[in-house]
Design an enzyme around this catalytic site. Structure first.
Site, PDB file in Angstrom:
ATOM      1  N   SER A 133       0.841  -1.199   0.000  1.00  0.00           N
ATOM      2  CA  SER A 133       0.000   0.000   0.000  1.00  0.00           C
ATOM      3  C   SER A 133       0.871   1.242   0.000  1.00  0.00           C
ATOM      4  O   SER A 133       1.977   1.232   0.562  1.00  0.00           O
ATOM      5  CB  SER A 133      -0.887   0.007   1.260  1.00  0.00           C
ATOM      6  OG  SER A 133      -1.544   1.244   1.398  1.00  0.00           O
ATOM      7  N   TYR A 146      -1.485  -0.245  10.577  1.00  0.00           N
ATOM      8  CA  TYR A 146      -1.616  -0.530   9.137  1.00  0.00           C
ATOM      9  C   TYR A 146      -0.371  -0.070   8.379  1.00  0.00           C
ATOM     10  O   TYR A 146       0.186  -0.826   7.574  1.00  0.00           O
ATOM     11  CB  TYR A 146      -2.873   0.155   8.584  1.00  0.00           C
ATOM     12  CG  TYR A 146      -3.179  -0.229   7.157  1.00  0.00           C
ATOM     13  CD1 TYR A 146      -3.636  -1.510   6.845  1.00  0.00           C
ATOM     14  CD2 TYR A 146      -3.011   0.676   6.115  1.00  0.00           C
ATOM     15  CE1 TYR A 146      -3.915  -1.868   5.533  1.00  0.00           C
ATOM     16  CE2 TYR A 146      -3.283   0.336   4.803  1.00  0.00           C
ATOM     17  CZ  TYR A 146      -3.735  -0.941   4.513  1.00  0.00           C
ATOM     18  OH  TYR A 146      -3.997  -1.296   3.212  1.00  0.00           O
TER      19      TYR A 146
HETATM   20  N1  LIG Z   1      -8.933  -0.878  -0.716  1.00  0.00           N
HETATM   21  C1  LIG Z   1      -7.874  -0.073  -0.685  1.00  0.00           C
HETATM   22  O1  LIG Z   1      -7.990   1.158  -0.791  1.00  0.00           O
HETATM   23  C2  LIG Z   1      -6.488  -0.657  -0.538  1.00  0.00           C
HETATM   24  C3  LIG Z   1      -5.397   0.190  -0.777  1.00  0.00           C
HETATM   25  C4  LIG Z   1      -4.106  -0.325  -0.655  1.00  0.00           C
HETATM   26  C5  LIG Z   1      -3.924  -1.642  -0.319  1.00  0.00           C
HETATM   27  N2  LIG Z   1      -5.005  -2.439  -0.082  1.00  0.00           N
HETATM   28  C6  LIG Z   1      -4.742  -3.822   0.304  1.00  0.00           C
HETATM   29  O2  LIG Z   1      -5.392  -4.683  -0.588  1.00  0.00           O
HETATM   30  C7  LIG Z   1      -5.719  -5.912   0.071  1.00  0.00           C
HETATM   31  C8  LIG Z   1      -7.183  -6.246  -0.151  1.00  0.00           C
HETATM   32  O3  LIG Z   1      -7.949  -5.188   0.413  1.00  0.00           O
HETATM   33  P1  LIG Z   1      -9.480  -4.936   0.065  1.00  0.00           P
HETATM   34  O4  LIG Z   1      -9.647  -3.461   0.011  1.00  0.00           O
HETATM   35  O5  LIG Z   1      -9.901  -5.756  -1.083  1.00  0.00           O
HETATM   36  O6  LIG Z   1     -10.167  -5.432   1.429  1.00  0.00           O
HETATM   37  P2  LIG Z   1     -11.454  -6.359   1.725  1.00  0.00           P
HETATM   38  O7  LIG Z   1     -12.506  -6.135   0.703  1.00  0.00           O
HETATM   39  O8  LIG Z   1     -11.777  -6.118   3.159  1.00  0.00           O
HETATM   40  O9  LIG Z   1     -10.868  -7.853   1.536  1.00  0.00           O
HETATM   41  C9  LIG Z   1      -9.950  -8.388   2.432  1.00  0.00           C
HETATM   42  C10 LIG Z   1      -9.769  -9.851   2.100  1.00  0.00           C
HETATM   43  O10 LIG Z   1      -8.777 -10.415   2.993  1.00  0.00           O
HETATM   44  C11 LIG Z   1      -9.284 -11.638   3.497  1.00  0.00           C
HETATM   45  N3  LIG Z   1      -8.732 -11.909   4.826  1.00  0.00           N
HETATM   46  C12 LIG Z   1      -8.713 -11.089   5.900  1.00  0.00           C
HETATM   47  N4  LIG Z   1      -8.171 -11.721   6.948  1.00  0.00           N
HETATM   48  C13 LIG Z   1      -7.834 -12.974   6.529  1.00  0.00           C
HETATM   49  C14 LIG Z   1      -7.246 -14.102   7.146  1.00  0.00           C
HETATM   50  N5  LIG Z   1      -6.878 -14.072   8.442  1.00  0.00           N
HETATM   51  N6  LIG Z   1      -7.038 -15.229   6.414  1.00  0.00           N
HETATM   52  C15 LIG Z   1      -7.408 -15.268   5.102  1.00  0.00           C
HETATM   53  N7  LIG Z   1      -7.980 -14.219   4.456  1.00  0.00           N
HETATM   54  C16 LIG Z   1      -8.181 -13.094   5.169  1.00  0.00           C
HETATM   55  C17 LIG Z   1     -10.801 -11.445   3.549  1.00  0.00           C
HETATM   56  O11 LIG Z   1     -11.440 -12.713   3.471  1.00  0.00           O
HETATM   57  P3  LIG Z   1     -12.197 -13.475   4.680  1.00  0.00           P
HETATM   58  O12 LIG Z   1     -12.771 -12.430   5.584  1.00  0.00           O
HETATM   59  O13 LIG Z   1     -13.212 -14.309   3.986  1.00  0.00           O
HETATM   60  O14 LIG Z   1     -11.129 -14.296   5.310  1.00  0.00           O
HETATM   61  C18 LIG Z   1     -11.025 -10.668   2.266  1.00  0.00           C
HETATM   62  O15 LIG Z   1     -11.144 -11.559   1.175  1.00  0.00           O
HETATM   63  C19 LIG Z   1      -5.345  -5.715   1.534  1.00  0.00           C
HETATM   64  O16 LIG Z   1      -4.069  -6.258   1.786  1.00  0.00           O
HETATM   65  C20 LIG Z   1      -5.287  -4.201   1.670  1.00  0.00           C
HETATM   66  O17 LIG Z   1      -4.439  -3.783   2.713  1.00  0.00           O
HETATM   67  C21 LIG Z   1      -6.271  -1.989  -0.180  1.00  0.00           C
END
Ligand SMILES: NC(=O)c1ccc[n+]([C@@H]2O[C@H](COP(=O)([O-])OP(=O)(O)OC[C@H]3O[C@@H](n4cnc5c(N)ncnc54)[C@H](OP(=O)(O)O)[C@@H]3O)[C@@H](O)[C@H]2O)c1
Length: 247
Positions: A133, A146
């Site tokens: 990120s 984070y």
């Molecule tokens: N959205 C943004 O603006 C943004 C920006 C920069 C980076 N990111 C990064 O992108 C990635 C995805 O983010 P997102 O925005 O798509 O978030 P999200 O919609 O909340 O999805 C998070 C995913 O991680 C899984 N997860 C969480 N804890 C877990 C565990 N203990 N074991 C296995 N799976 C787990 C969840 O699945 P379950 O709950 O089913 O396990 C879910 O599929 C993250 O690493 C986040 O930090 C996001």
């Protein structure tokens, strides 16, 4: 194999990769949600399997990778995407909450790599992708856990990238800005250059396909964040305090 495939970026990447003919092992904890996504992919004649596993559990991740290899063949690409976000306030710092963020965002990715890397090195072929990120470049306000987790994640993968030179296994570190997903949806604070999920997914996939070592986007926010690395602490603190992205 993609972790965090049940929601947001992971789900978006999974659907797009499947549409382009990729065969997918989808990992997350919520099996029912994963199964729905597998159903959606198979309805479009794609290939995917769902494996429920918690990235914090190293053995479960090894078993998940074994199942993916047994059912789909060697794992060409790991996308270590599973992650959580939190808001931290100095007046109620919760060490357990910080440990959870580090365990999932950092050690979860380590467990994912450990589950696939020996076989990639043996085959002299593979690609490890970290979804880091822009929040990991410098400490952001109210985001101590984070920011720390994403700084650790990107440093870990950067070290791997050097150690894996000449092995046939490559490493790509992706630094997204703000993307509309369940992770960002509850926030009231204004998020600059907030991207639609489809747009973010296409940019990430293009960087993976090109085998970029590092890709930060959107370019406007990436430029601001990179230039903040050159700022003295007092100037950075003054600007960052006025630009909190969490309430
Ligand atoms: N959205 C943004 O603006 C943004 C920006 C920069 C980076 N990111 C990064 O992108 C990635 C995805 O983010 P997102 O925005 O798509 O978030 P999200 O919609 O909340 O999805 C998070 C995913 O991680 C899984 N997860 C969480 N804890 C877990 C565990 N203990 N074991 C296995 N799976 C787990 C969840 O699945 P379950 O709950 O089913 O396990 C879910 O599929 C993250 O690493 C986040 O930090 C996001």
């Amino acid at each position: 194999m993609i972790t965090g495939a049940s929601s947001g970026i992971g789900k978006g990447l999974s659907l797009e990769i499947a549409a382009r003919g990729g065969r997918l092992g989808l990992i997350a904890r919520r099996e029912d949600v994963l199964n729905e996504i597998v159903g959606e992919i198979r309805a479009q004649n794609g290939t995917a399997i769902a494996v429920s596993a918690d990235v914090r559990d190293a053995n479960a991740m090894k078993q998940a990778a074994d199942r993916v290899r047994a059912e789909l063949g060697p794992i060409d690409v790991l996308i270590a995407n599973a992650g959580v976000g939190t808001t931290d306030h100095i007046n109620r710092l919760d060490p357990q909450q910080v440990a959870d963020v580090i365990n999932i965002n950092v050690l979860g990715a380590v467990n994912s790599v450990a589950a696939v890397l020996p076989e990639m090195v043996e085959r002299k072929s593979g690609q490890l992708v970290a979804i880091a990120s822009l929040a990991g470049y410098r400490g952001l306000p109210k985001s101590a856990a984070y920011s720390a987790s994403k700084a650790a994640l990107s440093s870990f993968f950067e070290s791997l990238r050097i150690d894996l030179r000449h092995t046939g296994v490559t490493v790509s570190i992706i630094y997204p800005g703000f993307i509309k997903t369940p992770l960002t949806s509850g926030r009231q604070a204004k998020m600059p250059y907030l991207m639609e999920l489809d747009n973010g997914v296409k940019k990430i996939l293009s960087a993976i396909e090109k085998g970029k070592k590092s890709y930060a986007f959107p370019w406007q926010l990436a430029t601001i964040v990179r230039s903040s690395l050159l700022m003295p602490p007092s100037l950075y603190d003054w600007i960052a305090e006025r630009n909190s992205f969490r309430e």
